[in-house]
Design an enzyme around this catalytic site. Structure first.
Site, PDB file in Angstrom:
ATOM      1  N   TYR A 169      24.701 -12.320 -14.702  1.00  0.00           N
ATOM      2  CA  TYR A 169      26.303 -12.979 -14.891  1.00  0.00           C
ATOM      3  C   TYR A 169      27.410 -13.190 -15.434  1.00  0.00           C
ATOM      4  O   TYR A 169      28.073 -13.612 -15.198  1.00  0.00           O
ATOM      5  CB  TYR A 169      25.272 -14.943 -14.988  1.00  0.00           C
ATOM      6  CG  TYR A 169      25.279 -15.289 -16.252  1.00  0.00           C
ATOM      7  CD1 TYR A 169      23.899 -15.415 -16.747  1.00  0.00           C
ATOM      8  CD2 TYR A 169      26.230 -15.203 -17.574  1.00  0.00           C
ATOM      9  CE1 TYR A 169      24.033 -15.979 -17.845  1.00  0.00           C
ATOM     10  CE2 TYR A 169      25.704 -15.720 -18.615  1.00  0.00           C
ATOM     11  CZ  TYR A 169      24.109 -15.843 -18.854  1.00  0.00           C
ATOM     12  OH  TYR A 169      23.609 -16.284 -19.958  1.00  0.00           O
ATOM     13  N   CYS A 189      30.466 -38.054 -47.254  1.00  0.00           N
ATOM     14  CA  CYS A 189      30.260 -37.871 -49.115  1.00  0.00           C
ATOM     15  C   CYS A 189      31.418 -37.378 -49.603  1.00  0.00           C
ATOM     16  O   CYS A 189      30.848 -36.227 -49.150  1.00  0.00           O
ATOM     17  CB  CYS A 189      29.120 -38.425 -49.373  1.00  0.00           C
ATOM     18  SG  CYS A 189      29.049 -37.588 -50.741  1.00  0.00           S
ATOM     19  N   CYS A 242      28.176 -43.457 -50.810  1.00  0.00           N
ATOM     20  CA  CYS A 242      26.839 -43.265 -49.643  1.00  0.00           C
ATOM     21  C   CYS A 242      25.730 -43.138 -50.829  1.00  0.00           C
ATOM     22  O   CYS A 242      25.741 -43.767 -51.288  1.00  0.00           O
ATOM     23  CB  CYS A 242      27.144 -41.028 -50.053  1.00  0.00           C
ATOM     24  SG  CYS A 242      26.075 -40.510 -50.650  1.00  0.00           S
ATOM     25  N   LEU A 298      29.300 -22.836 -24.554  1.00  0.00           N
ATOM     26  CA  LEU A 298      30.304 -23.676 -23.969  1.00  0.00           C
ATOM     27  C   LEU A 298      29.980 -25.203 -24.258  1.00  0.00           C
ATOM     28  O   LEU A 298      28.742 -24.979 -24.737  1.00  0.00           O
ATOM     29  CB  LEU A 298      29.152 -23.145 -22.512  1.00  0.00           C
ATOM     30  CG  LEU A 298      29.236 -22.362 -21.669  1.00  0.00           C
ATOM     31  CD1 LEU A 298      28.627 -22.156 -20.019  1.00  0.00           C
ATOM     32  CD2 LEU A 298      30.707 -21.333 -21.570  1.00  0.00           C
ATOM     33  N   LYS A 315      26.184 -30.909 -16.895  1.00  0.00           N
ATOM     34  CA  LYS A 315      24.279 -31.310 -17.208  1.00  0.00           C
ATOM     35  C   LYS A 315      24.544 -32.218 -16.328  1.00  0.00           C
ATOM     36  O   LYS A 315      25.525 -33.676 -17.072  1.00  0.00           O
ATOM     37  CB  LYS A 315      23.967 -31.347 -18.588  1.00  0.00           C
ATOM     38  CG  LYS A 315      24.142 -30.229 -18.959  1.00  0.00           C
ATOM     39  CD  LYS A 315      23.467 -29.519 -20.796  1.00  0.00           C
ATOM     40  CE  LYS A 315      23.225 -28.462 -20.973  1.00  0.00           C
ATOM     41  NZ  LYS A 315      23.264 -28.629 -22.451  1.00  0.00           N
ATOM     42  N   LYS A 354      22.769 -22.492 -14.584  1.00  0.00           N
ATOM     43  CA  LYS A 354      22.983 -22.905 -15.106  1.00  0.00           C
ATOM     44  C   LYS A 354      21.494 -22.733 -15.649  1.00  0.00           C
ATOM     45  O   LYS A 354      20.555 -23.593 -16.018  1.00  0.00           O
ATOM     46  CB  LYS A 354      23.236 -24.103 -16.637  1.00  0.00           C
ATOM     47  CG  LYS A 354      23.678 -23.766 -17.478  1.00  0.00           C
ATOM     48  CD  LYS A 354      24.123 -24.856 -18.841  1.00  0.00           C
ATOM     49  CE  LYS A 354      23.596 -24.825 -20.155  1.00  0.00           C
ATOM     50  NZ  LYS A 354      22.941 -24.321 -20.459  1.00  0.00           N
ATOM     51  N   CYS A 389      26.583 -34.582 -54.529  1.00  0.00           N
ATOM     52  CA  CYS A 389      26.283 -35.723 -54.460  1.00  0.00           C
ATOM     53  C   CYS A 389      25.077 -34.606 -54.167  1.00  0.00           C
ATOM     54  O   CYS A 389      25.073 -33.730 -53.616  1.00  0.00           O
ATOM     55  CB  CYS A 389      26.629 -36.278 -52.753  1.00  0.00           C
ATOM     56  SG  CYS A 389      25.021 -37.044 -52.041  1.00  0.00           S
ATOM     57  N   ALA A 430       1.430  -1.311  -0.316  1.00  0.00           N
ATOM     58  CA  ALA A 430      -0.046  -0.385  -0.330  1.00  0.00           C
ATOM     59  C   ALA A 430       1.428   1.159  -0.085  1.00  0.00           C
ATOM     60  O   ALA A 430       0.468   2.074  -0.252  1.00  0.00           O
ATOM     61  CB  ALA A 430      -1.264  -0.255   1.295  1.00  0.00           C
ATOM     62  N   CYS A 432      24.242 -41.309 -53.268  1.00  0.00           N
ATOM     63  CA  CYS A 432      25.152 -41.132 -54.658  1.00  0.00           C
ATOM     64  C   CYS A 432      25.862 -41.959 -55.515  1.00  0.00           C
ATOM     65  O   CYS A 432      26.100 -41.601 -56.377  1.00  0.00           O
ATOM     66  CB  CYS A 432      25.871 -39.619 -54.429  1.00  0.00           C
ATOM     67  SG  CYS A 432      26.690 -39.297 -53.966  1.00  0.00           S
ATOM     68  N   GLU A 472      28.233 -21.761 -10.903  1.00  0.00           N
ATOM     69  CA  GLU A 472      26.951 -21.341 -10.993  1.00  0.00           C
ATOM     70  C   GLU A 472      25.832 -21.278 -11.153  1.00  0.00           C
ATOM     71  O   GLU A 472      26.150 -22.746 -12.132  1.00  0.00           O
ATOM     72  CB  GLU A 472      26.589 -19.729 -12.242  1.00  0.00           C
ATOM     73  CG  GLU A 472      27.788 -18.588 -11.433  1.00  0.00           C
ATOM     74  CD  GLU A 472      27.854 -17.277 -12.619  1.00  0.00           C
ATOM     75  OE1 GLU A 472      27.044 -17.713 -13.634  1.00  0.00           O
ATOM     76  OE2 GLU A 472      29.510 -16.956 -12.689  1.00  0.00           O
ATOM     77  N   ASP A 477      18.071 -22.616 -17.102  1.00  0.00           N
ATOM     78  CA  ASP A 477      17.170 -22.418 -18.532  1.00  0.00           C
ATOM     79  C   ASP A 477      15.885 -21.949 -19.155  1.00  0.00           C
ATOM     80  O   ASP A 477      14.988 -21.509 -19.251  1.00  0.00           O
ATOM     81  CB  ASP A 477      16.840 -24.223 -18.490  1.00  0.00           C
ATOM     82  CG  ASP A 477      16.619 -24.672 -19.739  1.00  0.00           C
ATOM     83  OD1 ASP A 477      17.379 -24.158 -20.717  1.00  0.00           O
ATOM     84  OD2 ASP A 477      15.854 -25.064 -19.960  1.00  0.00           O
TER      85      ASP A 477
END
Ligand code: IVH
Length: 677
Positions: free
Chosen positions: A228, A430, A412, A82, A318, A115, A435, A33, A415, A113, A117
């Site tokens: 960061y 290839c 390949c 990274l 990760k 990471k 190709c 307030a 081709c 730190e 998302d």
């Protein structure tokens, strides 16, 4: 200042401070307030005296929509990505890699730190005022989303927030992550579901909000921010490491993660922390997909530099993501734009993390062989975040006996050309530059947003135009207009659509050189590498004739990239393609500064020494080159200027002896008109 102006300024400052307590620290000093009373008074005074409104006023967070989409912004330094580590072994291998490049027993501290998302944002402050905010884009250029970013309450419109904090540096560019917290997302999702609108996850929702053309929509989405990284700084105290940089940013009033950040002097303790942290991850109020580990000292960071687009001084850690099993129905080989052949698993469809998957990558032939993955096997699939799902391993105990081992074919599949492997490389290629599968992929990439950005031209068109024989090599994109009638005769290609496409192709001729070079699909040359090469060589034409030894001298360019560039430009077909692109009118323009060299530097020769206050060696070199000067390694009679920073060393003495002009970063800025008045 009039009494009234002073009153308004004081109110503004108080409100910004209390908003910071509320939105950044979650520790308000006054009630809602009371806050409203202050806010309403400011609004009333500003309405009566619009001349007193300033851009950092808390009443000005929601501005007007950009009329014509977002404009492009070139970042002051590339926004690097990274490399990943997913195990303690990976972390120790990283330590070994950087240790090799440092004198024995160098003490190395690290900062950890979360990471976050979300979406990378790049924020510019001039004399404390927030003036520009951009998306990461391709790392080189992003989009100007200033109006949308202003709506984020935890983003300071002016720094410092607290009057007792250190004064703002003259110029500051920081990198951070905009995101939506889990709780805010859940509430938002529920509210929108009631309206029949479905939002899948916080990250995508935050991305959509930030790229909305109407800032009032962005303002209605509960976005948040963590900062960061300092990208550029002119003025302010001396800061030598990441840990101090984080404290400094926090002092200025930026939202800086602090409960999860840690400083380690011991690598083993860091590894342990990374292993243990997983249990905390899910209890955070926002989504984090792991940790970021950075070498603390800026001097060591500078010394280590980067490879391609990844710094050697940082890595992402990760955690493994959930696994499911399914049947491997077949292995098919995909042909990439540079000829790389990738085995792909066709799977019995299975759901992982809410997404149905029917194919997954197998990386390369060695991977399949090492893991003894056979057609018909029950396999374990893993999907991490946005990453392409991959086959993790086979479950041999579930074999029936009729499973088929697989090998990379000798020719390949597209081709029939020979498949080649180079020593020391896992990829199979290839080598047939004609190709058709490669061509489709190259065309698709050339026209994509990452390269020439031609609207209305995607994978489907690439496939069709190659198949119809309209396009036999990249340069034929620019002769597509000669097939206008044939295009009009095709189903789904009405006149308006065809002409729009042809116009978009025509318009793309003005795209800058870096996009053209990226679009050529030279192995290992993405946007960041292309930028480096051009900063050094000046133009694609010059690059084409630069020998690999010279290219290897460029920081960030290794022998592999140098050889690949050289090989590409030595092939007759490629030379012809490039010559045709020039004849067909592609301008391949360089950034404005490079196109119009500053006479102050044209033809001058620089040598760099010591640590500059804000520019990295790389940046300084690029800036000098962009203004027409050149940079060499050793001071000689031909040197015009020595650009000297902290701890200059022997080049400094040599320059004094030879009477070479010695400049500081500030002197050079002034010469180039980069200094503020
Ligand atoms: S540092 C060279 N720190 O993760 C510095 N990145 O690939 C590179 N991210 O897209 C970034 N939290 O947007 C850094 N604390 C953090 C981060 C962070 C999230 C994102 C960043 C980038 C990706 C790294």
């Amino acid at each position: 200042m009039s009494e009234l102006a002073e009153r308004v300024a004081r109110l503004r400052q108080r409100i910004n401070y209390h908003a910071y307590r509320y939105y950044v620290l979650s520790d308000p000093e006054i009630s809602d307030a009371e806050y409203d009373i202050l806010f309403n008074e400011l609004k009333r005074l500003e309405a009566q005296h619009p001349e007193l409104i300033t851009p950092d006023s808390p009443t000005q967070r929601t501005g007007t929509a950009p009329a014509e989409g977002f404009t492009k912004v070139t970042h002051p330094a590339p926004m690097l990505s990274l490399a990943n580590a997913t195990s303690p072994e990976d972390l120790r291998a990283w330590e070994q890699r950087f240790r090799k490049l440092l004198p024995p027993d160098t003490p190395v501290s690290t900062v950890v730190e979360p990471k976050i998302d979300g979406l990378t944002v790049v924020l510019h402050y001039h004399n404390g005022l927030f003036t520009l905010g951009a998306t990461r884009g391709d790392g080189i250029t992003g989009e100007d989303i200033t109006a949308n970013l202003r709506t984020i309450r935890s983003l300071p419109l002016r720094i410092p927030i607290h009057p007792d904090a250190p004064a703002a540096p003259r110029h500051l560019v920081v990198r951070g992550e905009a995101f939506m917290s889990k709780a805010d997302f859940a509430a938002f999702q529920a509210e929108q579901a009631a309206l029949g609108r479905h939002y899948v996850n916080p990250r995508n929702t935050a991305a959509g909000a930030l790229r909305n053309l109407d800032p009032t929509v962005t303002a209605s989405r509960p976005l948040d921010l963590w900062v960061y990284q300092i990208v550029v700084r002119e003025g302010g105290p001396e800061i030598d490491d990441q840990w101090s940089a984080l404290q400094y940013l926090r002092q200025l009033g930026f939202p800086v993660q602090h409960t999860q950040n840690r400083l380690f002097h011991d690598f083993a303790a860091l590894v342990q922390y990374c292993q243990d942290w997983q249990s905390q991850k899910d209890s955070l109020p926002y989504e984090a997909d792991g940790l970021v580990i950075k070498i603390n000292s800026f001097a060591l960071q500078e010394h280590l530099g980067y490879v391609g687009k990844d710094p050697r001084w940082a890595i992402a850690y990760k955690y493994p993501t959930p696994e499911v099993s399914t049947r491997l129905l077949d292995i098919v080989v995909e042909v990439g734009r540079t000829g790389v052949l990738t085995p792909r698993a066709d799977l019995e469809p299975v759901t992982v993390g809410g997404v149905t998957i029917s194919s997954a990558t197998l990386h390369n032939a060695d991977y399949v062989a090492e893991k003894d993955i056979r057609i018909g096997d029950t396999v374990v699939i893993r999907r991490a975040g946005d990453v392409i799902p991959r086959v993790e391993r086979a479950l041999p105990e579930l074999r029936h006996g009729d499973e088929q081992p697989w090998q990379m074919p000798a020719t390949c599949p597209a081709c029939g050309g020979a498949v080649v492997r180079y020593e020391g490389e896992v990829a199979a290629y290839c080598e047939n530059s004609a190709c058709p599968a490669q061509l489709v992929r190259r065309v698709e990439f050339f026209v994509s947003r990452q390269a020439m950005d031609i609207a209305g031209f995607g994978a489907r068109q690439a496939e069709l135009f190659v198949q119809q024989g309209f396009i036999r090599e990249i340069a034929d994109i620019y002769t597509l207009h000669s097939h206008r009638q044939q295009l009009l005769d095709m189903k789904g290609y009405a006149e308006k659509k065809v002409d729009k496409l042809l116009q978009a192709i025509e318009d793309s001729k003005a795209q800058p050189a870096v996009r053209v070079l990226t679009g050529l699909s030279i192995r290992f040359v993405g946007a960041a590498v292309a930028e480096l090469l051009l900063a050094h060589c000046g133009s694609i034409t010059a690059l084409a004739t630069t020998d690999p030894q010279t290219l290897e001298q460029i920081e960030g360019i290794g022998p592999r990239i140098a050889a690949s560039v050289h090989t590409w430009f030595s092939e007759v077909d490629n030379q012809r393609t490039f010559a045709r692109l020039q004849q067909l009118g592609l301008t391949m323009a360089l950034p404005a500064a490079a196109a119009a060299p500053n006479p102050a530097l044209a033809g001058t020769s620089f040598v760099l020494t010591g640590t500059l206050p804000t520019w990295s060696r790389q940046q300084a070199t690029e800036i000098i080159k962009a203004h027409g000067g050149k940079v060499t390694n050793a001071v000689s009679g031909k040197t015009d200027y020595l650009l000297a920073g902290d701890k200059p060393g022997s080049k400094f003495t040599k320059a004094q002896q030879l009477d070479v002009s010695i400049l500081s970063e500030a002197d050079l800025r002034q010469m180039l008109g980069l200094e503020e008045a």
